[in-house]
Design a protein around this motif. Structure first.
Motif, PDB file in Angstrom:
ATOM      1  N   VAL A 109       2.228  47.294 108.971  1.00  0.00           N
ATOM      2  CA  VAL A 109       3.601  47.548 109.422  1.00  0.00           C
ATOM      3  C   VAL A 109       4.429  47.859 108.189  1.00  0.00           C
ATOM      4  N   GLU A 110       5.033  49.050 108.169  1.00  0.00           N
ATOM      5  CA  GLU A 110       5.852  49.464 107.025  1.00  0.00           C
ATOM      6  C   GLU A 110       7.291  49.682 107.481  1.00  0.00           C
ATOM      7  N   ILE A 111       8.236  49.115 106.743  1.00  0.00           N
ATOM      8  CA  ILE A 111       9.649  49.203 107.098  1.00  0.00           C
ATOM      9  C   ILE A 111      10.400  49.849 105.937  1.00  0.00           C
ATOM     10  N   GLY A 112      10.950  51.030 106.173  1.00  0.00           N
ATOM     11  CA  GLY A 112      11.698  51.743 105.140  1.00  0.00           C
ATOM     12  C   GLY A 112      13.126  52.004 105.594  1.00  0.00           C
ATOM     13  N   THR A 113      14.039  52.047 104.672  1.00  0.00           N
ATOM     14  CA  THR A 113      15.449  52.300 104.984  1.00  0.00           C
ATOM     15  C   THR A 113      15.957  53.472 104.147  1.00  0.00           C
ATOM     16  N   ALA A 114      16.970  54.146 104.672  1.00  0.00           N
ATOM     17  CA  ALA A 114      17.558  55.281 103.960  1.00  0.00           C
ATOM     18  C   ALA A 114      18.964  55.532 104.489  1.00  0.00           C
ATOM     19  N   ARG A 175     -10.326  55.720 110.155  1.00  0.00           N
ATOM     20  CA  ARG A 175      -9.450  56.683 110.819  1.00  0.00           C
ATOM     21  C   ARG A 175      -8.349  55.906 111.535  1.00  0.00           C
ATOM     22  N   ASP A 176      -7.099  56.136 111.133  1.00  0.00           N
ATOM     23  CA  ASP A 176      -5.976  55.365 111.644  1.00  0.00           C
ATOM     24  C   ASP A 176      -5.114  56.168 112.606  1.00  0.00           C
ATOM     25  N   ALA A 177      -4.488  55.444 113.541  1.00  0.00           N
ATOM     26  CA  ALA A 177      -3.458  55.999 114.419  1.00  0.00           C
ATOM     27  C   ALA A 177      -2.110  55.451 113.958  1.00  0.00           C
ATOM     28  N   PHE A 178      -1.107  56.310 113.873  1.00  0.00           N
ATOM     29  CA  PHE A 178       0.205  55.930 113.359  1.00  0.00           C
ATOM     30  C   PHE A 178       1.279  56.112 114.435  1.00  0.00           C
ATOM     31  N   GLU A 179       2.244  55.197 114.440  1.00  0.00           N
ATOM     32  CA  GLU A 179       3.448  55.335 115.255  1.00  0.00           C
ATOM     33  C   GLU A 179       4.643  55.100 114.334  1.00  0.00           C
ATOM     34  N   ARG A 180       5.476  56.120 114.169  1.00  0.00           N
ATOM     35  CA  ARG A 180       6.637  56.030 113.274  1.00  0.00           C
ATOM     36  C   ARG A 180       7.911  56.135 114.108  1.00  0.00           C
ATOM     37  N   TYR A 181       8.695  55.064 114.110  1.00  0.00           N
ATOM     38  CA  TYR A 181       9.946  55.010 114.866  1.00  0.00           C
ATOM     39  C   TYR A 181      11.120  55.157 113.898  1.00  0.00           C
ATOM     40  N   ALA A 182      12.025  56.078 114.196  1.00  0.00           N
ATOM     41  CA  ALA A 182      13.220  56.272 113.375  1.00  0.00           C
ATOM     42  C   ALA A 182      14.440  55.797 114.162  1.00  0.00           C
ATOM     43  N   PHE A 183      15.055  54.695 113.695  1.00  0.00           N
ATOM     44  CA  PHE A 183      16.273  54.152 114.306  1.00  0.00           C
ATOM     45  C   PHE A 183      17.470  54.556 113.445  1.00  0.00           C
ATOM     46  N   GLY A 187      25.221  55.886 109.726  1.00  0.00           N
ATOM     47  CA  GLY A 187      24.777  56.296 108.402  1.00  0.00           C
ATOM     48  C   GLY A 187      23.557  55.576 107.865  1.00  0.00           C
ATOM     49  N   HIS A 188      22.993  54.664 108.639  1.00  0.00           N
ATOM     50  CA  HIS A 188      21.804  53.909 108.216  1.00  0.00           C
ATOM     51  C   HIS A 188      20.601  54.298 109.088  1.00  0.00           C
ATOM     52  N   GLU A 189      19.516  54.660 108.444  1.00  0.00           N
ATOM     53  CA  GLU A 189      18.277  54.971 109.158  1.00  0.00           C
ATOM     54  C   GLU A 189      17.192  53.980 108.750  1.00  0.00           C
ATOM     55  N   VAL A 190      16.483  53.473 109.733  1.00  0.00           N
ATOM     56  CA  VAL A 190      15.348  52.574 109.497  1.00  0.00           C
ATOM     57  C   VAL A 190      14.110  53.223 110.093  1.00  0.00           C
ATOM     58  N   ASP A 191      13.102  53.403 109.253  1.00  0.00           N
ATOM     59  CA  ASP A 191      11.841  53.983 109.702  1.00  0.00           C
ATOM     60  C   ASP A 191      10.793  52.878 109.781  1.00  0.00           C
ATOM     61  N   LEU A 192      10.320  52.648 110.976  1.00  0.00           N
ATOM     62  CA  LEU A 192       9.352  51.580 111.244  1.00  0.00           C
ATOM     63  C   LEU A 192       8.020  52.229 111.594  1.00  0.00           C
ATOM     64  N   THR A 193       7.031  52.105 110.700  1.00  0.00           N
ATOM     65  CA  THR A 193       5.730  52.749 110.893  1.00  0.00           C
ATOM     66  C   THR A 193       4.649  51.702 111.123  1.00  0.00           C
ATOM     67  N   LEU A 194       3.930  51.829 112.227  1.00  0.00           N
ATOM     68  CA  LEU A 194       2.855  50.908 112.602  1.00  0.00           C
ATOM     69  C   LEU A 194       1.543  51.683 112.581  1.00  0.00           C
ATOM     70  N   SER A 195       0.505  51.088 112.027  1.00  0.00           N
ATOM     71  CA  SER A 195      -0.778  51.799 111.965  1.00  0.00           C
ATOM     72  C   SER A 195      -1.948  50.835 112.089  1.00  0.00           C
ATOM     73  N   GLY A 196      -3.052  51.383 112.612  1.00  0.00           N
ATOM     74  CA  GLY A 196      -4.296  50.634 112.778  1.00  0.00           C
ATOM     75  C   GLY A 196      -5.388  51.587 113.222  1.00  0.00           C
ATOM     76  N   PRO A 197      -6.639  51.130 113.292  1.00  0.00           N
ATOM     77  CA  PRO A 197      -7.758  51.997 113.687  1.00  0.00           C
ATOM     78  C   PRO A 197      -7.509  52.671 115.029  1.00  0.00           C
ATOM     79  N   VAL A 198      -7.965  53.921 115.162  1.00  0.00           N
ATOM     80  CA  VAL A 198      -7.691  54.692 116.379  1.00  0.00           C
ATOM     81  C   VAL A 198      -8.284  54.039 117.625  1.00  0.00           C
ATOM     82  N   ASN A 199      -9.341  53.265 117.496  1.00  0.00           N
ATOM     83  CA  ASN A 199      -9.962  52.648 118.671  1.00  0.00           C
ATOM     84  C   ASN A 199      -9.393  51.279 119.010  1.00  0.00           C
ATOM     85  N   ALA A 200      -8.462  50.801 118.209  1.00  0.00           N
ATOM     86  CA  ALA A 200      -7.879  49.485 118.480  1.00  0.00           C
ATOM     87  C   ALA A 200      -6.861  49.584 119.611  1.00  0.00           C
TER      88      ALA A 200
END
Length: 216
Positions: A109-114, A175-183, A187-200
């Motif tokens: 789980v990766e949480i980035g702000t901008a 091989r990973d599957a990614f889901e990136r949510y941009a909230f 003026g504040h953006e939060v990018d929440l990226t979740l990743s794990g194996p494609v078969n999970a």
């Protein structure tokens, strides 16, 4: 007299046969049957016979990358941050290039702000974010951008696949599957990226995380 001796001889033979049959019957009843002897000598013999036609019990372990159903979650709020989000409890936390990353085994789980002057859209993510990730993620493929709703409001979701970094010990690549949510808000953006194996199967855990996001 000869006839009498013959009758007596037949009588003796008959008695001998009766005695032999009686002895044979008593001998077989005194010893245990072969099957009973095998089961009493070792319990595994009778258990194997009884369960030969039964289906094996299902395995109770999680497939690689599956987050357990009983996983607990804790709230995370960055220092001075304007939001909170729940992340899986006990996962390792690191800082990478201004983002906060939580990892456990094959999941991340990766949480980035901008700062942003406007809210991200399906078009802007497709034209700006996708090309950038294509140059950063090994074997980037299958990007799909859509607008979704979560408890915090609307978000732009980018789904894609890519190869993980090689394991430093085994060298294995997943091989990973990614889901990136941009909230976005004010003026504040939060990018929440979740990743794990494609078969999970992590639909429910990822839903818990993304639905827990809230602005403060």
């Amino acid at each position: 007299m000869a006839r009498v001796r013959t009758v007596r001889s037949l009588g003796v033979v008959g008695l001998v046969l009766v005695a032999a049959v009686t002895a044979g019957c008593s001998g077989s009843s005194s010893g245990p049957p072969a099957a009973s002897h095998a089961s009493s000598g070792s319990g595994s013999g009778s258990a194997t016979t009884a369960g030969a036609g039964a289906a094996p019990a299902p395995t109770e372990s999680n497939p690689p990358g599956d987050i357990p159903d009983n996983q607990a979650y804790v709230a995370f709020r960055p220092s001075g941050g304007a939001f909170t989000v729940k992340v899986p409890e006990g996962w390792a936390r690191t800082g990478q290039g201004g983002a906060t990353v939580f990892t456990d085994k094959l999941n991340r789980v990766e949480i980035g702000t901008a700062s942003a002057s406007s809210a991200p859209t399906v078009t802007s993510v497709g034209s700006e974010v996708v090309p950038r990730l294509r140059g950063q993620v090994p074997k980037f493929d299958g990007p799909k951008v859509s607008q979704v709703n979560r408890h915090a409001g609307s978000a732009v979701l980018l789904k894609y696949q890519g190869d993980s970094a090689a394991d430093p010990v085994t060298g294995k690549v997943v091989r990973d599957a990614f889901e990136r949510y941009a909230f976005y808000r004010q003026g504040h953006e939060v990018d929440l990226t979740l990743s794990g194996p494609v078969n999970a199967d992590n639909v429910d855990p990822w839903r818990i995380v993304t639905d827990s996001f809230s602005w403060k």
